[in-house]
Design a protein around this motif. Structure first.
Motif, PDB file in Angstrom:
ATOM      1  N   THR A 132       0.824  -1.202   0.000  1.00 33.13           N
ATOM      2  CA  THR A 132       0.000   0.000   0.000  1.00 33.13           C
ATOM      3  C   THR A 132       0.859   1.254   0.000  1.00 33.13           C
ATOM      4  O   THR A 132       0.368   2.340  -0.215  1.00 33.13           O
ATOM      5  CB  THR A 132      -0.904   0.031   1.242  1.00 33.13           C
ATOM      6  N   ASN A 177     -13.784   4.165  -3.056  1.00 28.12           N
ATOM      7  CA  ASN A 177     -13.714   3.442  -1.780  1.00 28.12           C
ATOM      8  C   ASN A 177     -14.808   3.887  -0.815  1.00 28.12           C
ATOM      9  O   ASN A 177     -15.353   3.066  -0.068  1.00 28.12           O
ATOM     10  CB  ASN A 177     -12.340   3.647  -1.146  1.00 28.12           C
ATOM     11  N   GLN A 194      -6.288  -3.036   0.663  1.00 26.08           N
ATOM     12  CA  GLN A 194      -6.324  -1.832   1.498  1.00 26.08           C
ATOM     13  C   GLN A 194      -6.869  -2.085   2.910  1.00 26.08           C
ATOM     14  O   GLN A 194      -6.354  -1.513   3.880  1.00 26.08           O
ATOM     15  CB  GLN A 194      -7.127  -0.726   0.805  1.00 26.08           C
ATOM     16  N   PRO A 195      -7.890  -2.935   3.108  1.00 26.57           N
ATOM     17  CA  PRO A 195      -8.325  -3.211   4.485  1.00 26.57           C
ATOM     18  C   PRO A 195      -7.230  -3.795   5.371  1.00 26.57           C
ATOM     19  O   PRO A 195      -7.240  -3.587   6.595  1.00 26.57           O
ATOM     20  CB  PRO A 195      -9.477  -4.210   4.291  1.00 26.57           C
ATOM     21  N   TRP A 244      -4.042  -2.936   5.231  1.00 21.53           N
ATOM     22  CA  TRP A 244      -3.246  -1.797   5.687  1.00 21.53           C
ATOM     23  C   TRP A 244      -3.920  -1.119   6.884  1.00 21.53           C
ATOM     24  O   TRP A 244      -3.275  -0.817   7.888  1.00 21.53           O
ATOM     25  CB  TRP A 244      -3.038  -0.804   4.554  1.00 21.53           C
ATOM     26  N   THR A 245      -5.216  -0.912   6.787  1.00 21.12           N
ATOM     27  CA  THR A 245      -5.945  -0.265   7.878  1.00 21.12           C
ATOM     28  C   THR A 245      -5.813  -1.077   9.164  1.00 21.12           C
ATOM     29  O   THR A 245      -5.543  -0.525  10.250  1.00 21.12           O
ATOM     30  CB  THR A 245      -7.425  -0.094   7.499  1.00 21.12           C
ATOM     31  N   GLU A 247      -3.625   0.275  12.447  1.00 22.79           N
ATOM     32  CA  GLU A 247      -4.338   0.550  13.700  1.00 22.79           C
ATOM     33  C   GLU A 247      -3.797  -0.296  14.847  1.00 22.79           C
ATOM     34  O   GLU A 247      -3.628   0.201  15.971  1.00 22.79           O
ATOM     35  CB  GLU A 247      -5.829   0.308  13.500  1.00 22.79           C
ATOM     36  N   THR A 271     -10.745  -9.577   8.244  1.00 24.22           N
ATOM     37  CA  THR A 271     -10.264  -8.641   7.227  1.00 24.22           C
ATOM     38  C   THR A 271      -9.979  -9.363   5.926  1.00 24.22           C
ATOM     39  O   THR A 271     -10.294  -8.857   4.837  1.00 24.22           O
ATOM     40  CB  THR A 271      -8.999  -7.917   7.726  1.00 24.22           C
ATOM     41  N   THR A 287      -6.472  -0.178  -3.229  1.00 27.14           N
ATOM     42  CA  THR A 287      -5.272   0.633  -3.320  1.00 27.14           C
ATOM     43  C   THR A 287      -4.598   0.311  -4.645  1.00 27.14           C
ATOM     44  O   THR A 287      -4.530  -0.852  -5.050  1.00 27.14           O
ATOM     45  CB  THR A 287      -4.280   0.370  -2.172  1.00 27.14           C
TER      46      THR A 287
END
Length: 326
Positions: free
Chosen positions: A3, A96, A131-132, A134-135, A139, A155, A180
């Motif tokens: 990402t 997104n 991308q999820p 990376w989130t 976090e 995820t 992403t």
């Protein structure tokens, strides 16, 4: 896949190294040789994709150089507007948020079409829907933790390139999916910039969009050279590509690490949700920035043997693998 979220600039590639003759002769001799050929050089830098970018152009006419620099940076801004996650107003960011996008930006559609094709060709090693992950990792790392098995499994249920529907009518995502294109965005930008420069009659240029492209040579006729840095800051150059023409990109574990030993970082295996452990970096040279950038990511995920086999399927492409180092 990557990402590339960090604002820190990757240093695995060092662009714009002077020609050997020019380095030996010194700056004054370099300028004299360029002037003898009636050529001048101009370099302009800026910020894009969360990093620094720069264009170095060679031409006899200052007005042509200025117009080409304008068009080159306009091309970068257009790619940002289409697919950058650093811009909340980009077409990709809106996709997104809303889960669908009618009449998408043609640049976004082109990048996404290529991403989905490579996802199929790589057996899912390159996947624009990570991308999820990376989130999740960002976090949990901010809390000094790693994702739990439950969170990782949940995820991963939202990751999978087949959840993307791309047609002439628009783009639609399965609920919970997020994209992403950072695994190919800067390479694609290098392609768009180089095309804009050629349209202005620029035959000699070095492009740094975070990935690298070059055509022609320095103003004195010396070839462009590209230095490949070692995988860790402070390492000596691992190699120098000379002459350098075409495009080059590196995917490495040095941009954003989620663990001190870099075992967990910003490149994800879409099958496991964790970072591949065998390599520190992969550099790919290719006829286009899009290919170089995306293949470097896919090859990193696949590992050396399978990654090399994938790269070999694309004419004019080659890969350099750096094993994992502490």
């Amino acid at each position: 896949m990557s990402t590339r979220p960090s604002l820190a600039r990757r240093r695995l590639l060092l662009g714009g190294l002077g020609g050997l003759a020019a380095l030996a002769a010194g700056p004054a001799a370099f300028r004299a040789m360029a002037q003898a050929q009636g050529l001048r050089t101009a370099t302009r830098a800026g910020l894009a994709f969360g990093t620094t970018v720069s264009l170095t152009l060679v031409h006899a006419d200052a007005a042509v150089i200025e117009a080409a620099l304008h068009d080159g940076f306009a091309a970068i801004r257009a790619v940002e507007a289409a697919g950058s996650l650093y811009r909340p107003d980009s077409a990709l960011a809106r996709l997104n948020r809303d889960g669908r996008l009618a009449d998408p930006d043609p640049l976004l559609a082109e990048m996404l079409r290529f991403a989905l094709d490579l996802a199929a060709a790589s057996g899912g090693a390159f996947d624009p829907t990570v991308q999820p992950l990376w989130t999740l990792w960002a976090e949990t790392a901010a809390r000094g933790e790693r994702p739990s098995r439950t969170a990782l499994a949940e995820t991963l249920g939202r990751v999978g390139w087949r959840a993307v529907a791309l047609s002439e009518a628009g783009i639609r995502l399965r609920p919970g999916t997020a994209l992403t294109l950072n695994g190919l965005l800067q390479g694609y930008a290098a392609d768009r910039v180089m095309a804009a420069l050629r349209a202005r009659g620029i035959a000699h240029a070095f492009v740094d969009t975070g990935e690298f492209g070059a055509q022609g040579a320095h103003a004195d006729g010396a070839p462009w050279r590209l230095g490949l840095a070692g995988p860790r800051r402070g390492d000596p150059l691992a190699a120098v590509i000379a002459p350098f023409t075409g495009f080059a990109a590196t995917s490495g574990d040095d941009a954003t690490a989620f663990s001190a030993d870099r075992r967990d970082h910003h490149i994800f295996d879409p099958a496991t949700g964790t970072s591949p452990r065998a390599l520190s970096a992969v550099t790919v040279t290719a006829p286009s920035g899009l290919l170089a950038d995306a293949l470097s990511t896919a090859a990193f995920v696949l590992g050396e043997a399978a990654g090399a086999a994938l790269v070999a399927r694309y004419p004019g492409c080659a890969a350099r693998f750096t094993p994992k180092v502490a």
